[in-house]
Design a protein around this motif. Structure first.
Motif, PDB file in Angstrom:
ATOM      1  N   ASP A 298     -24.497  58.548  72.856  1.00 31.61           N
ATOM      2  CA  ASP A 298     -23.710  57.744  73.801  1.00 31.61           C
ATOM      3  C   ASP A 298     -24.578  57.290  74.974  1.00 31.61           C
ATOM      4  OD1 ASP A 298     -21.348  56.460  74.479  1.00 31.61           O
ATOM      5  OD2 ASP A 298     -20.727  58.056  75.846  1.00 31.61           O
ATOM      6  N   ARG A 299     -25.733  56.685  74.630  1.00 27.68           N
ATOM      7  CA  ARG A 299     -26.646  56.245  75.676  1.00 27.68           C
ATOM      8  C   ARG A 299     -27.493  55.086  75.172  1.00 27.68           C
ATOM      9  NH1 ARG A 299     -30.741  61.500  75.327  1.00 27.68           N
ATOM     10  NH2 ARG A 299     -31.834  60.834  73.421  1.00 27.68           N
ATOM     11  N   VAL A 300     -28.179  54.446  76.103  1.00 23.12           N
ATOM     12  CA  VAL A 300     -29.168  53.417  75.794  1.00 23.12           C
ATOM     13  C   VAL A 300     -30.536  53.960  76.156  1.00 23.12           C
ATOM     14  CG1 VAL A 300     -30.063  51.161  76.508  1.00 23.12           C
ATOM     15  CG2 VAL A 300     -27.616  51.445  76.055  1.00 23.12           C
ATOM     16  N   ARG A 301     -31.493  53.726  75.255  1.00 19.42           N
ATOM     17  CA  ARG A 301     -32.874  54.154  75.508  1.00 19.42           C
ATOM     18  C   ARG A 301     -33.747  52.915  75.659  1.00 19.42           C
ATOM     19  NH1 ARG A 301     -36.769  55.264  71.410  1.00 19.42           N
ATOM     20  NH2 ARG A 301     -35.052  55.539  69.926  1.00 19.42           N
ATOM     21  N   LEU A 302     -34.417  52.826  76.804  1.00 15.39           N
ATOM     22  CA  LEU A 302     -35.405  51.774  77.038  1.00 15.39           C
ATOM     23  C   LEU A 302     -36.772  52.389  76.797  1.00 15.39           C
ATOM     24  CD1 LEU A 302     -33.905  50.078  80.232  1.00 15.39           C
ATOM     25  CD2 LEU A 302     -33.641  49.389  77.835  1.00 15.39           C
ATOM     26  N   GLN A 303     -37.398  52.004  75.698  1.00 18.41           N
ATOM     27  CA  GLN A 303     -38.573  52.703  75.190  1.00 18.41           C
ATOM     28  C   GLN A 303     -39.865  51.971  75.538  1.00 18.41           C
ATOM     29  OE1 GLN A 303     -38.606  55.726  73.441  1.00 18.41           O
ATOM     30  NE2 GLN A 303     -40.821  55.567  73.764  1.00 18.41           N
ATOM     31  N   PRO A 304     -40.775  52.632  76.282  1.00 19.02           N
ATOM     32  CA  PRO A 304     -42.091  52.026  76.508  1.00 19.02           C
ATOM     33  C   PRO A 304     -42.943  52.118  75.250  1.00 19.02           C
ATOM     34  CG  PRO A 304     -42.024  54.223  77.452  1.00 19.02           C
ATOM     35  CD  PRO A 304     -40.642  53.947  76.930  1.00 19.02           C
ATOM     36  N   ALA A 305     -43.968  51.301  75.189  1.00 20.16           N
ATOM     37  CA  ALA A 305     -44.928  51.372  74.088  1.00 20.16           C
ATOM     38  C   ALA A 305     -46.230  51.936  74.635  1.00 20.16           C
ATOM     39  CB  ALA A 305     -45.136  49.994  73.460  1.00 20.16           C
ATOM     40  N   ASN A 306     -46.118  53.130  75.155  1.00 17.73           N
ATOM     41  CA  ASN A 306     -47.263  53.852  75.704  1.00 17.73           C
ATOM     42  C   ASN A 306     -46.944  55.337  75.557  1.00 17.73           C
ATOM     43  OD1 ASN A 306     -49.103  55.230  77.406  1.00 17.73           O
ATOM     44  ND2 ASN A 306     -49.366  53.417  78.697  1.00 17.73           N
ATOM     45  N   SER A 307     -47.707  56.020  74.719  1.00 14.71           N
ATOM     46  CA  SER A 307     -47.403  57.411  74.376  1.00 14.71           C
ATOM     47  C   SER A 307     -47.490  58.349  75.579  1.00 14.71           C
ATOM     48  CB  SER A 307     -48.355  57.889  73.274  1.00 14.71           C
ATOM     49  OG  SER A 307     -49.709  57.724  73.663  1.00 14.71           O
ATOM     50  N   GLU A 308     -48.078  57.884  76.683  1.00 16.69           N
ATOM     51  CA  GLU A 308     -48.191  58.727  77.875  1.00 16.69           C
ATOM     52  C   GLU A 308     -46.945  58.641  78.764  1.00 16.69           C
ATOM     53  OE1 GLU A 308     -51.728  57.571  79.880  1.00 16.69           O
ATOM     54  OE2 GLU A 308     -53.073  58.343  78.326  1.00 16.69           O
ATOM     55  N   LEU A 309     -46.023  57.744  78.442  1.00 23.49           N
ATOM     56  CA  LEU A 309     -44.867  57.513  79.308  1.00 23.49           C
ATOM     57  C   LEU A 309     -43.567  57.910  78.622  1.00 23.49           C
ATOM     58  CD1 LEU A 309     -45.830  54.000  80.736  1.00 23.49           C
ATOM     59  CD2 LEU A 309     -46.223  56.248  81.778  1.00 23.49           C
ATOM     60  N   ASP A 310     -42.599  58.326  79.423  1.00 26.35           N
ATOM     61  CA  ASP A 310     -41.287  58.721  78.908  1.00 26.35           C
ATOM     62  C   ASP A 310     -40.350  57.517  78.886  1.00 26.35           C
ATOM     63  OD1 ASP A 310     -42.032  61.418  78.663  1.00 26.35           O
ATOM     64  OD2 ASP A 310     -41.542  61.791  80.781  1.00 26.35           O
ATOM     65  N   PRO A 311     -39.403  57.504  77.964  1.00 24.99           N
ATOM     66  CA  PRO A 311     -38.407  56.427  77.956  1.00 24.99           C
ATOM     67  C   PRO A 311     -37.434  56.568  79.116  1.00 24.99           C
ATOM     68  CG  PRO A 311     -37.865  58.078  76.313  1.00 24.99           C
ATOM     69  CD  PRO A 311     -39.210  58.462  76.863  1.00 24.99           C
TER      70      PRO A 311
ATOM     71  N   ASN B  59     -34.276  26.770  76.613  1.00 22.75           N
ATOM     72  CA  ASN B  59     -33.634  27.992  77.095  1.00 22.75           C
ATOM     73  C   ASN B  59     -34.600  29.174  77.148  1.00 22.75           C
ATOM     74  OD1 ASN B  59     -31.248  29.118  78.131  1.00 22.75           O
ATOM     75  ND2 ASN B  59     -30.760  30.094  76.191  1.00 22.75           N
ATOM     76  N   THR B  60     -35.864  28.896  77.483  1.00 15.31           N
ATOM     77  CA  THR B  60     -36.861  29.959  77.603  1.00 15.31           C
ATOM     78  C   THR B  60     -37.546  29.883  78.966  1.00 15.31           C
ATOM     79  OG1 THR B  60     -38.597  28.584  76.578  1.00 15.31           O
ATOM     80  CG2 THR B  60     -37.344  30.034  75.121  1.00 15.31           C
ATOM     81  N   TYR B  61     -38.149  30.987  79.355  1.00 15.08           N
ATOM     82  CA  TYR B  61     -38.950  31.042  80.563  1.00 15.08           C
ATOM     83  C   TYR B  61     -40.021  32.100  80.359  1.00 15.08           C
ATOM     84  CZ  TYR B  61     -36.139  35.190  81.660  1.00 15.08           C
ATOM     85  OH  TYR B  61     -35.518  36.415  81.607  1.00 15.08           O
ATOM     86  N   ALA B  62     -40.983  32.138  81.251  1.00  9.86           N
ATOM     87  CA  ALA B  62     -42.087  33.100  81.127  1.00  9.86           C
ATOM     88  C   ALA B  62     -42.119  34.025  82.335  1.00  9.86           C
ATOM     89  CB  ALA B  62     -43.423  32.369  80.995  1.00  9.86           C
ATOM     90  N   LEU B  63     -42.638  35.226  82.123  1.00 11.09           N
ATOM     91  CA  LEU B  63     -42.853  36.194  83.183  1.00 11.09           C
ATOM     92  C   LEU B  63     -44.274  36.746  83.051  1.00 11.09           C
ATOM     93  CD1 LEU B  63     -39.486  38.154  82.923  1.00 11.09           C
ATOM     94  CD2 LEU B  63     -40.134  36.633  84.795  1.00 11.09           C
ATOM     95  N   VAL B  64     -44.872  37.079  84.185  1.00  8.28           N
ATOM     96  CA  VAL B  64     -46.192  37.708  84.180  1.00  8.28           C
ATOM     97  C   VAL B  64     -46.005  39.219  84.138  1.00  8.28           C
ATOM     98  CG1 VAL B  64     -48.389  37.937  85.377  1.00  8.28           C
ATOM     99  CG2 VAL B  64     -47.108  35.792  85.536  1.00  8.28           C
ATOM    100  N   VAL B  65     -46.653  39.870  83.193  1.00  3.56           N
ATOM    101  CA  VAL B  65     -46.500  41.313  83.007  1.00  3.56           C
ATOM    102  C   VAL B  65     -47.344  42.073  84.030  1.00  3.56           C
ATOM    103  CG1 VAL B  65     -46.873  43.244  81.415  1.00  3.56           C
ATOM    104  CG2 VAL B  65     -46.000  41.051  80.559  1.00  3.56           C
ATOM    105  N   ARG B  66     -46.748  43.082  84.632  1.00  5.11           N
ATOM    106  CA  ARG B  66     -47.464  44.003  85.509  1.00  5.11           C
ATOM    107  C   ARG B  66     -47.308  45.421  84.945  1.00  5.11           C
ATOM    108  NH1 ARG B  66     -50.129  40.349  86.858  1.00  5.11           N
ATOM    109  NH2 ARG B  66     -49.808  39.054  88.707  1.00  5.11           N
ATOM    110  N   GLY B  67     -48.419  46.100  84.718  1.00  4.70           N
ATOM    111  CA  GLY B  67     -48.368  47.466  84.205  1.00  4.70           C
ATOM    112  C   GLY B  67     -48.816  47.559  82.751  1.00  4.70           C
ATOM    113  N   ARG B  68     -48.876  48.805  82.254  1.00  2.00           N
ATOM    114  CA  ARG B  68     -49.434  49.067  80.925  1.00  2.00           C
ATOM    115  C   ARG B  68     -48.475  49.829  80.017  1.00  2.00           C
ATOM    116  NH1 ARG B  68     -54.752  48.970  79.968  1.00  2.00           N
ATOM    117  NH2 ARG B  68     -54.674  50.945  78.825  1.00  2.00           N
ATOM    118  N   SER B  69     -47.198  49.847  80.345  1.00  2.00           N
ATOM    119  CA  SER B  69     -46.299  50.676  79.552  1.00  2.00           C
ATOM    120  C   SER B  69     -45.999  50.075  78.175  1.00  2.00           C
ATOM    121  CB  SER B  69     -44.981  50.932  80.302  1.00  2.00           C
ATOM    122  OG  SER B  69     -44.120  49.837  80.194  1.00  2.00           O
ATOM    123  N   MET B  70     -46.352  48.793  77.947  1.00  2.00           N
ATOM    124  CA  MET B  70     -46.136  48.178  76.636  1.00  2.00           C
ATOM    125  C   MET B  70     -47.453  47.905  75.922  1.00  2.00           C
ATOM    126  SD  MET B  70     -42.909  48.221  76.462  1.00  2.00           S
ATOM    127  CE  MET B  70     -42.596  47.265  74.969  1.00  2.00           C
TER     128      MET B  70
END
Length: 214
Positions: A172-185, A111-122
């Motif tokens: 009352d919200r969901v935050r999707l948080q990047p792991a890059n201090s230069e980017l906003d959630p 029940n797993t699959y892989a994805l190729v990451v594009r970008g540097r936000s993490m």
């Protein structure tokens, strides 16, 4: 049926689809297939795709320009289902484009699959552009999990992003948080989250291809 039972043009078409999906992380359109194989008629392309589908080599989603899926894996391992944006949401596709060999030490392949990451936000979570993230399919997660969050469009999967998930009940919200201090959630009101977003799975492993100098 095997590819050997297909005609020469169908074998060429299938090879182009496989290579296109490996390089681009998504299926080609009929017009792109036609340009590659010098076929002027999209109807002619559609005929050969139908033959490949009847032979069990591909499947197609109706009314989607990039709706081709491969039904036969090219090698053993975890299927690579396309690319995932570590920055802004990116289109994803459900058809496997390839597979990644994760070795014998990784046993949780069900029940797993892989994805190729594009970008540097993490990047601050050591997830770099070009890495493979292994995703366990699940619709729920806990605060702090790195997840594939999918933005639904008219009830079907549209685009996805890779982020840490936080449910902020006080706001009352969901935050999707990047792991890059230069980017906003990405901040999503809970009502919109419940209506338009869903979790497709969470990251359980990260793999990186190492290239050694000759």
């Amino acid at each position: 049926m095997s590819l050997e039972q297909a005609s020469e043009i169908q074998r060429r078409m299938y090879d182009f689809i496989v290579n296109y999906m490996k390089s681009e992380g998504m299926p080609p359109t009929n017009r792109e297939i036609g340009r590659e194989l010098n076929i002027a008629s999209t109807g002619h392309v559609d005929y050969h795709l139908t033959m490949l589908e009847k032979k069990g080599l591909i499947s197609r989603q109706a009314k989607k320009s990039r709706g081709i899926k491969l039904t036969k894996q090219t090698q053993d391992g975890i299927p690579v289902m396309g690319t995932i944006a570590a920055g802004e949401p990116l289109d994803i596709f459900e058809g496997a484009t390839d597979s990644v060999d994760v070795g014998h030490n990784f046993t949780d392949t069900e029940n797993t699959y892989a994805l190729v990451v594009r970008g540097r936000s993490m990047i601050e979570d050591h997830i770099c552009d070009g890495d493979y993230v292994v995703i366990k399919r699940q619709a729920t997660c806990q605060n702090g999990d790195i997840v594939v969050a999918v933005h639904m469009q008219e009830g079907v999967s549209g685009s996805a992003t890779l982020k840490r998930f936080f449910q902020e009940k006080d706001h009352d919200r969901v935050r999707l948080q990047p792991a890059n201090s230069e980017l906003d959630p990405i901040m999503i009101p809970k009502s919109i989250w419940d209506r338009e977003w869903q979790i497709q799975g969470k990251v359980v492993a990260i793999f990186r291809q190492c290239i050694t100098a000759a």
